[in-house]
Enzyme design. Structure first.
Site, mmCIF file in Angstrom:
data_model
loop_
_atom_site.group_PDB
_atom_site.id
_atom_site.type_symbol
_atom_site.label_atom_id
_atom_site.label_comp_id
_atom_site.label_asym_id
_atom_site.label_seq_id
_atom_site.Cartn_x
_atom_site.Cartn_y
_atom_site.Cartn_z
ATOM 1 N N GLN A 16 0.742 -1.221 -0.017
ATOM 2 C CA GLN A 16 -0.063 -0.060 -0.163
ATOM 3 C C GLN A 16 0.908 1.333 -0.109
ATOM 4 O O GLN A 16 2.112 1.280 0.672
ATOM 5 C CB GLN A 16 -1.021 -0.039 1.358
ATOM 6 C CG GLN A 16 -1.764 -1.044 1.293
ATOM 7 C CD GLN A 16 -3.115 -0.766 0.476
ATOM 8 O OE1 GLN A 16 -3.683 -1.793 -0.138
ATOM 9 N NE2 GLN A 16 -3.417 0.404 0.094
HETATM 10 N N1 LIG Z 1 -6.915 -13.882 -10.658
HETATM 11 C C1 LIG Z 1 -5.605 -13.894 -9.629
HETATM 12 N N2 LIG Z 1 -5.937 -13.147 -8.788
HETATM 13 C C2 LIG Z 1 -4.902 -13.129 -7.873
HETATM 14 C C3 LIG Z 1 -3.566 -13.691 -8.316
HETATM 15 N N3 LIG Z 1 -2.591 -13.466 -7.507
HETATM 16 C C4 LIG Z 1 -3.154 -12.738 -6.554
HETATM 17 N N4 LIG Z 1 -4.611 -12.584 -6.641
HETATM 18 C C5 LIG Z 1 -5.738 -11.756 -6.126
HETATM 19 O O1 LIG Z 1 -5.285 -10.553 -5.777
HETATM 20 C C6 LIG Z 1 -5.557 -9.994 -4.414
HETATM 21 C C7 LIG Z 1 -4.540 -9.402 -3.944
HETATM 22 O O2 LIG Z 1 -3.362 -10.458 -3.740
HETATM 23 P P1 LIG Z 1 -2.445 -10.296 -2.425
HETATM 24 O O3 LIG Z 1 -1.569 -11.536 -2.312
HETATM 25 O O4 LIG Z 1 -3.095 -9.969 -1.126
HETATM 26 O O5 LIG Z 1 -1.607 -8.785 -2.735
HETATM 27 P P2 LIG Z 1 -0.234 -8.287 -2.345
HETATM 28 O O6 LIG Z 1 0.388 -7.982 -3.368
HETATM 29 O O7 LIG Z 1 0.040 -9.103 -0.976
HETATM 30 O O8 LIG Z 1 -1.045 -6.962 -1.601
HETATM 31 P P3 LIG Z 1 -0.510 -5.857 -0.353
HETATM 32 O O9 LIG Z 1 -0.447 -6.933 0.802
HETATM 33 O O10 LIG Z 1 -1.465 -5.058 -0.361
HETATM 34 O O11 LIG Z 1 0.931 -5.409 -0.725
HETATM 35 C C8 LIG Z 1 -6.133 -11.233 -3.949
HETATM 36 O O12 LIG Z 1 -7.777 -11.176 -3.781
HETATM 37 C C9 LIG Z 1 -5.627 -12.409 -4.478
HETATM 38 O O13 LIG Z 1 -6.768 -13.091 -4.347
HETATM 39 C C10 LIG Z 1 -3.614 -14.377 -9.517
HETATM 40 O O14 LIG Z 1 -2.499 -14.856 -10.015
HETATM 41 N N5 LIG Z 1 -4.677 -14.201 -10.362
#
Ligand SMILES: Nc1nc2c(ncn2[C@@H]2O[C@H](COP(=O)(O)OP(=O)(O)OP(=O)(O)O)[C@@H](O)[C@H]2O)c(=O)[nH]1
Ligand SMILES: [Mg+2]
Lengths: 184, 399
Positions: A70
């Site tokens: 974020q």
């Molecule tokens: N369709 C799809 N959705 C994904 C994929 N990888 C992650 N997501 C979705 O994207 C959203 C964000 O994923 P997170 O892993 O929480 O993202 P992050 O990068 O850790 O985000 P922060 O913790 O805010 O930095 C979630 O709802 C996941 O389910 C993917 O390969 N395909």
């Protein structure tokens, strides 16, 4: 023998690597980490802070740091740079509207002195989405070909299906191992 | 710091090799793994197997010996061996005990150092209020440097901490960073001080990189299998519309990433289960969407009503907007004001089917657990979001 040399020797003995996973919020960092470790990915919340996971992979001990992306957390990223062997930059390939931000944040990181020795793996994530840009398009949008300071590689993957996560981590660990575990 | 690292590595290296079997227990530095048990447990349980084997061997040879020709000599031999075994056993126990206490010592050292550092930073922060600007600046800078050092101390200690201790330390650090930010805001409002001080602090704690420099200019494009996305497919969604009623059917949005941008005064109905939903530049709209299997990303939305089910809701730069929500993990807001939440009350005939398509649990709704990333102060609730009072909640929806 200086302290640093001893430390490096110990590190070689343990074959331990420190990987830092960064990227914009919603890119899928935590999902990649959990999927890679075979955990449930349906209950992941946006990361307020960071997660650390240590896992064994092909005889290496990977210390993986996943830090929240974020906007309000990005200024804390620098707290995690120290001793990073590999940087994993995760991109939401379907988020065309923020590719500019994504490029800027990455190029700022590559100027960081404390990340100078790190290998860069770019995961073009969410390839399962119909609107996702290809890894070639991401490579261009992030101007990866201009990077001369780091070893790098881009891999298209999906954290949801698990596609290519292994290929990415294998490349990264091989590249790091060739650099830091070679016998002196 | 490095000393601790070395101590930890050395200790781990020699202590956790079982002296009897000379086999290193599988997960030789334990602790680090989120799921593994205490290191010394691994060690002792690995060793516990040994005495059993040893006894068995001794007993077996004793049986054979009892009626042998030179029984006395064999008996002597047997006793000798038993004695030897006992000594070794005691040794082993002593060793195990020592390794346990060394492990405890390290953790003890960590906790006491961590806690006293943390206390001294908190103390520093508490003296900021009331101090004049120059003094407060100095104190804040010191506190920033110390916090960064403490972070590094934790980073370096990861290898011997248990998951619980690590989590404790992480939480404590997060609180510290929050109160640092808060104090800075209070003591030095407005001025762009924070960033400068952080940079400086980071430089101060920065140490020489231990890694060798990279080979410059190598940029491999590996021959690894590629999963390319569909070639520039048409984006599913609506953009640049005013005063329109817009709908999409289940077939149109199934597993799609749907994008809605630059909509004003529109009513949008998405009857189905997309994979993700992005809303950007939305003004005075009413947007209803079926279960989204991953995340809903909202940016620059004002004066609107949203109703959606999803795994994550990420709301940014949004003002005066009501969200009727079903979220199975958590909702977050960042740079928002006047966002209010209520449980999802909109439904449509095939919604249950779409729930199962999406994989979302209909029985799990955390609609009122909202993290405000601009409000990390624990205790006081964020002023940027509220719960819509029950009597004000919308219960009927236009089709
Ligand atoms: N369709 C799809 N959705 C994904 C994929 N990888 C992650 N997501 C979705 O994207 C959203 C964000 O994923 P997170 O892993 O929480 O993202 P992050 O990068 O850790 O985000 P922060 O913790 O805010 O930095 C979630 O709802 C996941 O389910 C993917 O390969 N395909
Ligand atoms: Mg995350």
């Amino acid at each position: 023998m200086g302290l640093l040399t001893i430390l490096k020797k110990m590190k070689q003995k343990e074959r331990e690597m420190r990987l830092l996973m960064l990227g914009l919020d919603n890119a899928g960092k935590t999902t990649i980490l959990k999927k890679f470790n075979g955990e449930d990915v349906s209950t992941i919340s946006p990361t307020l802070g960071f997660n650390i996971k240590t896992l064994e992979h092909r005889g290496f001990k990977l210390n993986i740091w996943d830090v929240g992306g974020q906007k309000s957390l990005r200024s804390y990223w620098r707290n995690y740079f120290e001793s990073t062997d590999g940087l994993v930059w995760v991109v939401d390939s379907a988020d065309r509207l923020r590719l500019g931000d994504c490029r800027q944040e990455l190029s700022a990181l590559l100027l960081e002195e404390r990340l100078a020795g790190a290998t860069l793996l770019v995961f073009a994530n969410k390839q399962d989405l119909p609107g996702a840009l290809s890894k070639e398009a991401i490579r261009e949008a992030l101007a990866l070909d201009d990077i001369k300071s780091h070893h790098w590689c881009i891999i298209g993957c999906s954290a949801v299906t698990g596609d290519n996560l292994l290929a990415g981590v294998d490349w990264l660990t091989d590249d790091i191992a060739a650099r830091i575990f070679t016998a002196d | 710091m490095y000393f601790i690292g070395i101590f930890c590595s050395l200790a781990a290296w020699y202590l956790f090799i079982c002296s009897k079997c000379k086999v290193q227990p599988q997960n030789s530095r334990g602790q680090c793994d989120n799921k593994t048990v205490c290191k010394s447990d691994v060690h002792t349980s690995a060793c516990r197997r040994h005495p059993t084997n040893m006894d068995a061997v001794v007993d077996a040879s004793a049986e054979n010996a009892v009626h042998g020709e030179d029984g006395a000599a064999k008996l002597q031999d047997r006793l000798q061996r038993r004695h030897q075994a006992r000594i070794e056993d005691t040794e082993r126990r002593k060793e195990a005990k020592q390794s346990q206490s060394v492990a405890e010592e390290k953790i003890g050292y960590f906790s006491s150092t961590f806690n006293s550092e943390r206390a001294s930073i908190a103390e520093l922060l508490s003296t900021c209020s009331g101090a004049d600007r120059a003094a407060a600046t100095q104190k804040l800078e010191d506190a920033t440097v110390k916090t960064a050092q403490l972070q590094k101390f934790v980073n370096d200690s990861v290898c011997f901490l248990t998951q619980y201790e690590l989590r404790q330390a992480q939480d404590a650090l997060q609180k510290l960073q929050a109160s640092l930010a808060e104090t800075r805001e209070e003591a030095l409002p407005k001025k762009k001080f924070a960033f400068r001080s952080r940079t400086k602090a980071a430089e101060k704690v920065s140490k020489q990189a231990t890694d060798s420099p990279p080979d410059v200019g190598r940029s491999p494009d590996s021959g690894i299998t590629k999963t390319d996305g569909a070639p520039a497919s048409q984006q599913c969604g609506f953009s640049y519309m005013n005063n329109a009623f817009l709908t999409k059917t289940a077939e149109e949005i199934l597993n799609q990433d749907v994008l809605l941008t630059h909509l004003t005064n529109c009513k949008v109905r998405l009857f189905g289960s997309p994979s993700t939903l992005h809303l950007k530049h939305i003004d005075s709209c009413e947007i209803l969407c079926g279960p989204v299997s991953t995340s809903v990303f909202v940016d620059n939305c004002r004066n609107s009503i949203l109703a959606v089910a999803c795994q994550q809701l990420r709301t940014h730069n949004t003002t005066d907007t009501q969200v009727y929500l079903h979220v199975t993990s958590r909702a977050i807001i960042e740079d928002c004001k006047g966002v209010s939440f209520a449980p999802l009350s909109w439904s449509y005939p095939t919604m249950q089917e779409d729930f199962s398509v999406s994989g979302l649990d209909p029985g799990r709704n955390n609609w009122n657990q909202v993290d405000d990333f601009n409000w990390l102060a624990a205790g006081t609730p964020s002023p940027n979001w509220t719960v819509i009072p029950e009597e004000d909640r919308k219960t009927t929806w236009d089709p």
